[in-house]
Design a protein around this motif. Structure first.
Motif, PDB file in Angstrom:
ATOM      1  N   UNK A 107      -9.660  35.470  33.289  1.00 33.75           N
ATOM      2  CA  UNK A 107      -8.478  36.109  33.844  1.00 33.75           C
ATOM      3  C   UNK A 107      -8.825  37.557  34.203  1.00 33.75           C
ATOM      4  N   UNK A 108      -8.775  37.922  35.478  1.00 33.70           N
ATOM      5  CA  UNK A 108      -9.046  39.325  35.842  1.00 33.70           C
ATOM      6  C   UNK A 108      -7.995  40.250  35.216  1.00 33.70           C
ATOM      7  N   UNK A 109      -8.448  41.366  34.636  1.00 40.56           N
ATOM      8  CA  UNK A 109      -7.522  42.321  34.012  1.00 40.56           C
ATOM      9  C   UNK A 109      -7.656  43.722  34.598  1.00 40.56           C
ATOM     10  N   UNK A 110      -8.782  44.014  35.240  1.00 39.20           N
ATOM     11  CA  UNK A 110      -8.981  45.301  35.900  1.00 39.20           C
ATOM     12  C   UNK A 110      -9.505  45.042  37.298  1.00 39.20           C
ATOM     13  N   UNK A 111      -8.746  45.447  38.298  1.00 41.44           N
ATOM     14  CA  UNK A 111      -9.202  45.332  39.669  1.00 41.44           C
ATOM     15  C   UNK A 111     -10.106  46.520  39.996  1.00 41.44           C
ATOM     16  N   UNK A 112     -10.854  46.395  41.056  1.00 39.34           N
ATOM     17  CA  UNK A 112     -11.825  47.429  41.426  1.00 39.34           C
ATOM     18  C   UNK A 112     -11.144  48.555  42.210  1.00 39.34           C
ATOM     19  N   UNK A 113     -10.083  49.119  41.639  1.00 43.30           N
ATOM     20  CA  UNK A 113      -9.319  50.150  42.335  1.00 43.30           C
ATOM     21  C   UNK A 113     -10.054  51.489  42.278  1.00 43.30           C
ATOM     22  N   UNK A 114     -10.329  52.039  43.447  1.00 43.12           N
ATOM     23  CA  UNK A 114     -10.920  53.369  43.521  1.00 43.12           C
ATOM     24  C   UNK A 114     -12.398  53.444  43.255  1.00 43.12           C
ATOM     25  N   UNK A 115     -13.068  52.293  43.098  1.00 46.61           N
ATOM     26  CA  UNK A 115     -14.495  52.316  42.775  1.00 46.61           C
ATOM     27  C   UNK A 115     -15.370  51.888  43.949  1.00 46.61           C
ATOM     28  N   UNK A 116     -14.772  51.617  45.095  1.00 48.26           N
ATOM     29  CA  UNK A 116     -15.553  51.248  46.268  1.00 48.26           C
ATOM     30  C   UNK A 116     -16.355  49.987  46.033  1.00 48.26           C
ATOM     31  N   UNK A 117     -17.625  50.012  46.401  1.00 47.41           N
ATOM     32  CA  UNK A 117     -18.506  48.863  46.249  1.00 47.41           C
ATOM     33  C   UNK A 117     -19.344  48.941  44.983  1.00 47.41           C
ATOM     34  N   UNK A 118     -18.963  49.823  44.084  1.00 46.50           N
ATOM     35  CA  UNK A 118     -19.744  49.999  42.862  1.00 46.50           C
ATOM     36  C   UNK A 118     -19.458  48.900  41.843  1.00 46.50           C
ATOM     37  N   UNK A 119     -20.451  48.655  40.989  1.00 48.17           N
ATOM     38  CA  UNK A 119     -20.395  47.557  40.029  1.00 48.17           C
ATOM     39  C   UNK A 119     -20.024  48.041  38.641  1.00 48.17           C
ATOM     40  N   UNK A 120     -19.322  47.181  37.897  1.00 43.84           N
ATOM     41  CA  UNK A 120     -19.112  47.396  36.467  1.00 43.84           C
ATOM     42  C   UNK A 120     -20.245  46.658  35.747  1.00 43.84           C
ATOM     43  N   UNK A 121     -20.966  47.385  34.891  1.00 42.49           N
ATOM     44  CA  UNK A 121     -22.187  46.820  34.304  1.00 42.49           C
ATOM     45  C   UNK A 121     -22.068  46.723  32.784  1.00 42.49           C
ATOM     46  N   UNK A 122     -23.036  47.288  32.066  1.00 43.25           N
ATOM     47  CA  UNK A 122     -22.997  47.204  30.615  1.00 43.25           C
ATOM     48  C   UNK A 122     -21.809  47.952  30.038  1.00 43.25           C
ATOM     49  N   UNK A 123     -21.262  47.434  28.933  1.00 42.24           N
ATOM     50  CA  UNK A 123     -20.127  48.110  28.308  1.00 42.24           C
ATOM     51  C   UNK A 123     -20.145  47.877  26.796  1.00 42.24           C
ATOM     52  N   UNK A 124     -19.313  48.635  26.097  1.00 39.02           N
ATOM     53  CA  UNK A 124     -19.197  48.512  24.653  1.00 39.02           C
ATOM     54  C   UNK A 124     -17.719  48.516  24.284  1.00 39.02           C
ATOM     55  N   UNK A 125     -17.368  47.746  23.272  1.00 37.60           N
ATOM     56  CA  UNK A 125     -16.005  47.759  22.739  1.00 37.60           C
ATOM     57  C   UNK A 125     -15.918  48.886  21.714  1.00 37.60           C
ATOM     58  N   UNK A 126     -15.099  49.883  21.988  1.00 34.30           N
ATOM     59  CA  UNK A 126     -14.893  51.026  21.089  1.00 34.30           C
ATOM     60  C   UNK A 126     -13.646  50.721  20.258  1.00 34.30           C
ATOM     61  N   UNK A 127     -13.830  49.957  19.185  1.00 35.41           N
ATOM     62  CA  UNK A 127     -12.708  49.450  18.409  1.00 35.41           C
ATOM     63  C   UNK A 127     -11.807  50.537  17.816  1.00 35.41           C
ATOM     64  N   UNK A 128     -12.357  51.602  17.217  1.00 34.15           N
ATOM     65  CA  UNK A 128     -11.471  52.612  16.618  1.00 34.15           C
ATOM     66  C   UNK A 128     -10.490  53.236  17.605  1.00 34.15           C
ATOM     67  N   UNK A 129     -10.843  53.260  18.876  1.00 38.07           N
ATOM     68  CA  UNK A 129      -9.979  53.868  19.889  1.00 38.07           C
ATOM     69  C   UNK A 129      -9.353  52.819  20.811  1.00 38.07           C
TER      70      UNK A 129
END
Length: 329
Positions: free
Chosen positions: A89-111
């Motif tokens: 299920x898509x939850x974040x659209x590519x608004x304002x990021x042009x043709x750039x990619x979302x790559x590696x990420x981390x879950x910051x649980x405390x925040x």
């Protein structure tokens, strides 16, 4: 060569050309239809390329970054039956990021947020880091790290320390950007050890990164296979971790299975153990996964390692897989 021989020759050439064309496809079909040796989560998705996946245990869902930009979630119900194909299920659209990619990420649980590296994969002319709220999926900040005026750069992966500072790897420029908890750029971490002397070992540089509970960073350099330990502090001391028992060359994403066990996602993926607080490490096991789909990241769910594969197959619905890595053999 008589006429019959000539005809036979042409037929042979035609058959060989035809076989060379279909063999790769046939091989992929064989791999796709073969029964997997370990458990696999399958899910239908809206795109072909999925760079990174992490398990969100609080909300019982896999989180997925889109190389087309944006995020998705793959909920896993309490009554999940193995073999069931899940849905992205898509939850974040590519608004304002042009043709750039979302790559590696981390879950910051405390925040209650995710922090993700964003990059211009093709031209390497834009790098950024962004944070999104895990509940509302509203963007908390977007911090530009480099642009065309700064030369080539490629923000690839990110780790977060207990204070919420983000550390973003530059796979092109072999440095680490440090960004504060509020998204403010702080400074770069540079070190000569990050750049091997062989030019070909720098085609893809610093990549996967994790924060260790003992207060330091572990980072993989993809083409050289070097693993670095960075003591976070005033000096940000960099050490080269001595690896025995095999090479970590072409390692991509990193995930801690425990304080003494590190998964290096790749083709094959490797389990590395350390008994001296990561002054050194030993390759103790390997796992191939679905190599034709290309492993790029790893996550841990209920004590088991699952490998993200970048390529999805199928039309009109694309199907992606998360393969359990069995490092016991």
């Amino acid at each position: 060569m008589n006429q019959i021989q000539h005809i036979l020759y042409l037929i042979t050439v035609y058959i060989l050309k035809h076989l060379l064309r279909i063999l790769p496809v046939a091989f992929i079909i064989h791999l796709e239809t073969s029964k997997p040796a370990t458990h696999v989560y399958e899910y239908h998705s809206t795109g072909w390329l999925r760079e990174c996946t992490k398990w969100d245990d609080v909300n019982r869902r896999f989180l997925v970054s889109f190389m087309g930009g944006g995020f998705g979630e793959v909920p896993v119900p309490e009554d999940y039956v193995p073999g069931t194909v899940l849905k992205e299920i898509p939850v974040v659209e590519n608004v304002g990021l042009g043709k750039n990619s979302s790559l590696g990420f981390v879950v910051d649980r405390p925040r209650n947020r995710v922090v993700v590296a964003i990059a211009d994969v093709i031209g390497n002319l834009y790098s950024a880091v962004a944070a999104y709220d895990l509940t509302t999926w509203e963007r908390i900040f977007l911090t530009k790290l480099s642009g065309p005026e700064d030369g080539k750069a490629f923000s690839d992966d990110v780790a977060v320390d207990p204070e919420g500072n983000a550390y973003v790897t530059d796979a092109k420029g072999n440095k680490i950007w440090k960004v504060g908890v509020d998204g403010k750029f702080l400074y770069n971490i540079n070190n000569p050890l990050f750049t091997p002397k062989e030019w070909y070992n720098n085609l893809v540089g610093l990549n996967g990164i994790v924060h260790h509970p003992n207060g330091y960073l572990l980072i993989i350099h993809t083409f050289s296979g070097n693993l670095y330990k960075i003591e976070i502090g005033k000096r940000d001391e960099v050490k080269l971790v001595k690896i025995i028992g095999g090479s970590l060359k072409f390692g991509d994403g990193l995930e801690l299975l425990s304080p003494t066990k590190l998964v290096v996602a790749g083709n094959p993926s490797k389990l590395v153990e350390s008994s001296d607080d990561w002054e050194s490490g030993s390759v103790v096991a390997k796992f191939k996964g679905a190599t034709h789909r290309l492993v790029t990241a790893a996550t841990v769910k209920d004590g088991k390692v699952y490998l993200n594969h970048i390529f999805g197959f199928g039309y009109p619905k694309r199907k992606h897989v998360l393969v359990e890595a069995d490092f016991s053999s």
